[in-house]
Design an enzyme around this catalytic site. Structure first.
Site, PDB file in Angstrom:
ATOM      1  N   SER A  58      10.612   1.016  -5.888  1.00 14.20           N
ATOM      2  CA  SER A  58      10.030   1.187  -7.223  1.00 14.20           C
ATOM      3  C   SER A  58      10.557   2.442  -7.892  1.00 14.20           C
ATOM      4  O   SER A  58      10.563   2.537  -9.114  1.00 14.20           O
ATOM      5  CB  SER A  58       8.513   1.382  -7.136  1.00 14.20           C
ATOM      6  OG  SER A  58       7.907   0.353  -6.461  1.00 14.20           O
ATOM      7  N   HIS A  82      13.810  -5.579  -8.000  1.00 12.69           N
ATOM      8  CA  HIS A  82      12.460  -5.014  -8.092  1.00 12.69           C
ATOM      9  C   HIS A  82      11.472  -6.103  -8.487  1.00 12.69           C
ATOM     10  O   HIS A  82      11.381  -6.484  -9.651  1.00 12.69           O
ATOM     11  CB  HIS A  82      12.454  -3.855  -9.107  1.00 12.69           C
ATOM     12  CG  HIS A  82      11.162  -3.104  -9.139  1.00 12.69           C
ATOM     13  ND1 HIS A  82      10.584  -2.675 -10.315  1.00 12.69           N
ATOM     14  CD2 HIS A  82      10.324  -2.714  -8.144  1.00 12.69           C
ATOM     15  CE1 HIS A  82       9.452  -2.058 -10.027  1.00 12.69           C
ATOM     16  NE2 HIS A  82       9.276  -2.063  -8.732  1.00 12.69           N
ATOM     17  N   GLU A 121      13.266  -7.119 -11.874  1.00 14.61           N
ATOM     18  CA  GLU A 121      14.258  -6.223 -12.474  1.00 14.61           C
ATOM     19  C   GLU A 121      15.474  -6.182 -11.536  1.00 14.61           C
ATOM     20  O   GLU A 121      15.332  -5.862 -10.353  1.00 14.61           O
ATOM     21  CB  GLU A 121      13.683  -4.819 -12.646  1.00 14.61           C
ATOM     22  CG  GLU A 121      12.594  -4.744 -13.708  1.00 14.61           C
ATOM     23  CD  GLU A 121      11.970  -3.347 -13.852  1.00 14.61           C
ATOM     24  OE1 GLU A 121      11.574  -3.003 -14.968  1.00 14.61           O
ATOM     25  OE2 GLU A 121      11.871  -2.625 -12.843  1.00 14.61           O
ATOM     26  N   ASN A 171       8.370   0.671 -15.292  1.00 17.88           N
ATOM     27  CA  ASN A 171       7.676   1.902 -14.922  1.00 17.88           C
ATOM     28  C   ASN A 171       8.096   3.082 -15.782  1.00 17.88           C
ATOM     29  O   ASN A 171       7.462   4.132 -15.759  1.00 17.88           O
ATOM     30  CB  ASN A 171       7.896   2.220 -13.440  1.00 17.88           C
ATOM     31  CG  ASN A 171       7.008   1.356 -12.558  1.00 17.88           C
ATOM     32  OD1 ASN A 171       5.944   0.906 -12.982  1.00 17.88           O
ATOM     33  ND2 ASN A 171       7.449   1.101 -11.337  1.00 17.88           N
TER      34      ASN A 171
HETATM   35  N1  NAD Z   1       3.029  -2.416  -3.838  1.00 18.99           N
HETATM   36  C1  NAD Z   1       3.600  -2.582  -5.027  1.00 18.99           C
HETATM   37  O1  NAD Z   1       2.921  -2.831  -6.030  1.00 18.99           O
HETATM   38  C2  NAD Z   1       5.107  -2.508  -5.152  1.00 18.99           C
HETATM   39  C3  NAD Z   1       5.713  -3.104  -6.259  1.00 18.99           C
HETATM   40  C4  NAD Z   1       7.107  -3.093  -6.368  1.00 18.99           C
HETATM   41  C5  NAD Z   1       7.852  -2.455  -5.383  1.00 18.99           C
HETATM   42  N2  NAD Z   1       7.244  -1.859  -4.326  1.00 18.99           N
HETATM   43  C6  NAD Z   1       8.100  -1.234  -3.301  1.00 18.99           C
HETATM   44  O2  NAD Z   1       8.214  -2.153  -2.213  1.00 18.99           O
HETATM   45  C7  NAD Z   1       8.344  -1.428  -0.982  1.00 18.99           C
HETATM   46  C8  NAD Z   1       7.243  -1.870  -0.019  1.00 18.99           C
HETATM   47  O3  NAD Z   1       5.987  -1.675  -0.627  1.00 18.99           O
HETATM   48  P1  NAD Z   1       4.657  -2.367  -0.074  1.00 18.99           P
HETATM   49  O4  NAD Z   1       3.607  -2.110  -1.084  1.00 18.99           O
HETATM   50  O5  NAD Z   1       4.936  -3.740   0.374  1.00 18.99           O
HETATM   51  O6  NAD Z   1       4.371  -1.444   1.219  1.00 18.99           O
HETATM   52  P2  NAD Z   1       3.507  -1.793   2.504  1.00 18.99           P
HETATM   53  O7  NAD Z   1       3.086  -0.490   3.071  1.00 18.99           O
HETATM   54  O8  NAD Z   1       2.468  -2.832   2.198  1.00 18.99           O
HETATM   55  O9  NAD Z   1       4.563  -2.482   3.496  1.00 18.99           O
HETATM   56  C9  NAD Z   1       5.652  -1.801   4.047  1.00 18.99           C
HETATM   57  C10 NAD Z   1       5.948  -2.459   5.398  1.00 18.99           C
HETATM   58  O10 NAD Z   1       7.201  -1.965   5.860  1.00 18.99           O
HETATM   59  C11 NAD Z   1       7.093  -1.684   7.253  1.00 18.99           C
HETATM   60  N3  NAD Z   1       8.099  -0.666   7.530  1.00 18.99           N
HETATM   61  C12 NAD Z   1       8.051   0.663   7.235  1.00 18.99           C
HETATM   62  N4  NAD Z   1       9.200   1.252   7.613  1.00 18.99           N
HETATM   63  C13 NAD Z   1       9.993   0.272   8.170  1.00 18.99           C
HETATM   64  C14 NAD Z   1      11.302   0.247   8.706  1.00 18.99           C
HETATM   65  N5  NAD Z   1      12.027   1.368   8.801  1.00 18.99           N
HETATM   66  N6  NAD Z   1      11.794  -0.940   9.154  1.00 18.99           N
HETATM   67  C15 NAD Z   1      11.057  -2.079   9.058  1.00 18.99           C
HETATM   68  N7  NAD Z   1       9.803  -2.095   8.560  1.00 18.99           N
HETATM   69  C16 NAD Z   1       9.291  -0.945   8.113  1.00 18.99           C
HETATM   70  C17 NAD Z   1       5.667  -1.243   7.457  1.00 18.99           C
HETATM   71  O11 NAD Z   1       5.259  -1.458   8.815  1.00 18.99           O
HETATM   72  C18 NAD Z   1       4.913  -2.145   6.455  1.00 18.99           C
HETATM   73  O12 NAD Z   1       4.497  -3.357   7.061  1.00 18.99           O
HETATM   74  C19 NAD Z   1       8.344   0.043  -1.354  1.00 18.99           C
HETATM   75  O13 NAD Z   1       9.669   0.475  -1.518  1.00 18.99           O
HETATM   76  C20 NAD Z   1       7.594   0.041  -2.687  1.00 18.99           C
HETATM   77  O14 NAD Z   1       7.949   1.160  -3.484  1.00 18.99           O
HETATM   78  C21 NAD Z   1       5.880  -1.886  -4.180  1.00 18.99           C
END
Ligand code: NAD
Length: 391
Positions: free
Chosen positions: A122, A143, A155, A193
């Site tokens: 993000s 994204h 995106e 964003n």
């Molecule tokens: N939550 C949102 O609204 C949103 C929206 C768009 C983008 N994002 C982006 O998406 C990504 C994930 O966000 P999320 O909300 O799903 O997070 P989350 O915490 O729900 O999930 C992340 C997962 O990744 C795993 N993980 C962490 N490090 C790891 C690694 N090195 N190898 C493999 N697995 C690993 C964790 O165990 C966890 O299950 C981030 O980069 C975030 O910025 C989030």
């Protein structure tokens, strides 16, 4: 469609975003391989997706065989190195540059040179992540928005090294998954964003300035067609999450005053008033999740909407949204059609900011910004040079 023909999709990180993206790709017919560093997380995500799909089938929202087939296309794997050769690998792991760089270095070694490597980051720059991979030209941002199965927008972010055929192939792929793709350069906050910052910031500033109470300011914005007011929306997003995004954009733009966080929001976070999730944010929430103190002063709403730009929540917010959108387009970071699509689909705005600016009149917007700049000097309200040219 023959699944094998579509090619395998790898998804790393089985959290909120990764499991949603896996479901989207599996629904489109791809064999999907899902992995997570946390043992058992990919299996649990696959089981959760299967249960959700079965529930939807039971409600008659999709055929039971289709629900079972989609879930069966998702295979949990133990590690990124265990992925088969994929057409695309999308990572949705923790928002941490070192962790993402290590993963792209590994994917660069273990995936064929033709594989598209995508990050769902993000806030991190694609330009910071890409060099870790053996073929930075094949790295880009995809994204997705939360939750990926429901949110149409993706995106497509080009880094400095991303080549056109990778952008085109990734765009075609997400479009084939039923998504609407918009293109953007790897600029802080990308489109959504970035352009949305003043929607929150102006409302917070107006509370600080004593223009009106939060409920009255939110009511003004709802009257302009926004589904939620900015203050109630930040309570839903989480004040901590919203502040972190804003602070990240601010830091990545050399602390441009346009994106400066407000003492109002910083105070909420410091006090643990994070929004609905902590039962207290801008508003106070009862156990059933309804706000108990969000009654607007209707007479005040009418007074503010008839007032000049400095105390008019709608005019002031729109002027800043239009300025931000025009500036992004002027710097060649996104097209105007893409900006409007992104803001209507990604945030649910009733109109795209460029179309809105055209309707208000770019000259009027520029004049409003100059008035705001005179009232609050310091650069936050400086009109984009593009606004000067087109008005
Ligand atoms: N939550 C949102 O609204 C949103 C929206 C768009 C983008 N994002 C982006 O998406 C990504 C994930 O966000 P999320 O909300 O799903 O997070 P989350 O915490 O729900 O999930 C992340 C997962 O990744 C795993 N993980 C962490 N490090 C790891 C690694 N090195 N190898 C493999 N697995 C690993 C964790 O165990 C966890 O299950 C981030 O980069 C975030 O910025 C989030």
């Amino acid at each position: 469609m023959d699944n094998a023909e579509l090619g395998a999709v790898g998804v790393i990180g089985a959290g909120a975003m990764g499991s949603g993206i896996a479901q989207v790709a599996a629904t489109a017919g791809h064999p999907v391989f899902l992995c997570d560093a946390f043992e058992g997380a990919a299996e649990r995500a696959q089981a959760r997706i299967a249960a959700d799909l079965a529930k939807r089938a039971a409600q008659g929202r999709l055929p039971a065989e289709e629900a079972a087939a989609i879930a069966a296309r998702i295979t949990p794997v133990a590690a990124a190195a265990d992925l088969p050769a994929c057409v695309v690998v999308i990572e949705a792991i923790a928002e941490d540059l070192d962790a993402k760089s290590a993963l792209f270095e590994e994917l660069g070694r273990t995936q064929p040179a033709a594989t598209i490597l995508a990050t769902n980051t993000s806030s991190l720059s694609i330009n910071a992540i890409a060099p870790a991979a053996a073929h930075p030209s094949r790295v880009l941002g995809l994204h997705f928005f939360n939750p990926p199965p429901a949110m149409k927008l993706v995106e497509v972010i080009r880094g400095e090294t991303t080549v056109q055929d990778v952008l085109d192939a990734a765009t075609a792929l997400v479009v084939s998954w039923g998504k609407v793709a918009v293109r953007c350069a790897s600029t802080p906050g990308f489109i959504v964003n970035r352009v949305a910052r003043p929607f929150y910031g102006e409302a917070q500033r107006m509370v600080q300035e004593g223009v009106a109470d939060p409920a009255t300011i939110d009511a003004c914005l709802r009257s302009a067609g926004f589904r939620m007011g900015p203050l109630e929306l930040t309570d839903l997003i989480g004040q901590d999450v919203n502040l972190a995004v804003g602070t990240s954009v601010w830091n990545q733009t050399s602390r441009d005053p346009r994106y400066a966080p407000t003492p109002f929001q910083q105070g909420l976070v410091a006090a643990g008033h994070l929004g609905r999730k902590s039962s207290q944010g801008v508003y106070t929430y009862a156990a059933d999740g309804t706000a108990t103190d969000n009654v607007p002063d209707d007479a005040k709403v009418a007074e503010l909407l008839a007032s000049g730009v400095v105390t008019n929540p709608v005019a002031r917010t729109l002027a800043m949204l239009v300025n931000e959108a025009v500036d992004l387009v002027d710097r060649g970071e996104a097209g105007s059609g893409d900006v409007d699509l992104a803001m209507t689909l990604g945030t649910g705005y009733p109109k795209g900011p460029i179309a809105w600016g055209r309707e208000i009149g770019f000259r009027t917007v520029r004049d409003q910004l100059l008035e705001l700049d005179a009232a609050f000097p310091g650069g936050r309200y400086r009109p984009s040079p593009a606004l000067e040219r087109i008005s």
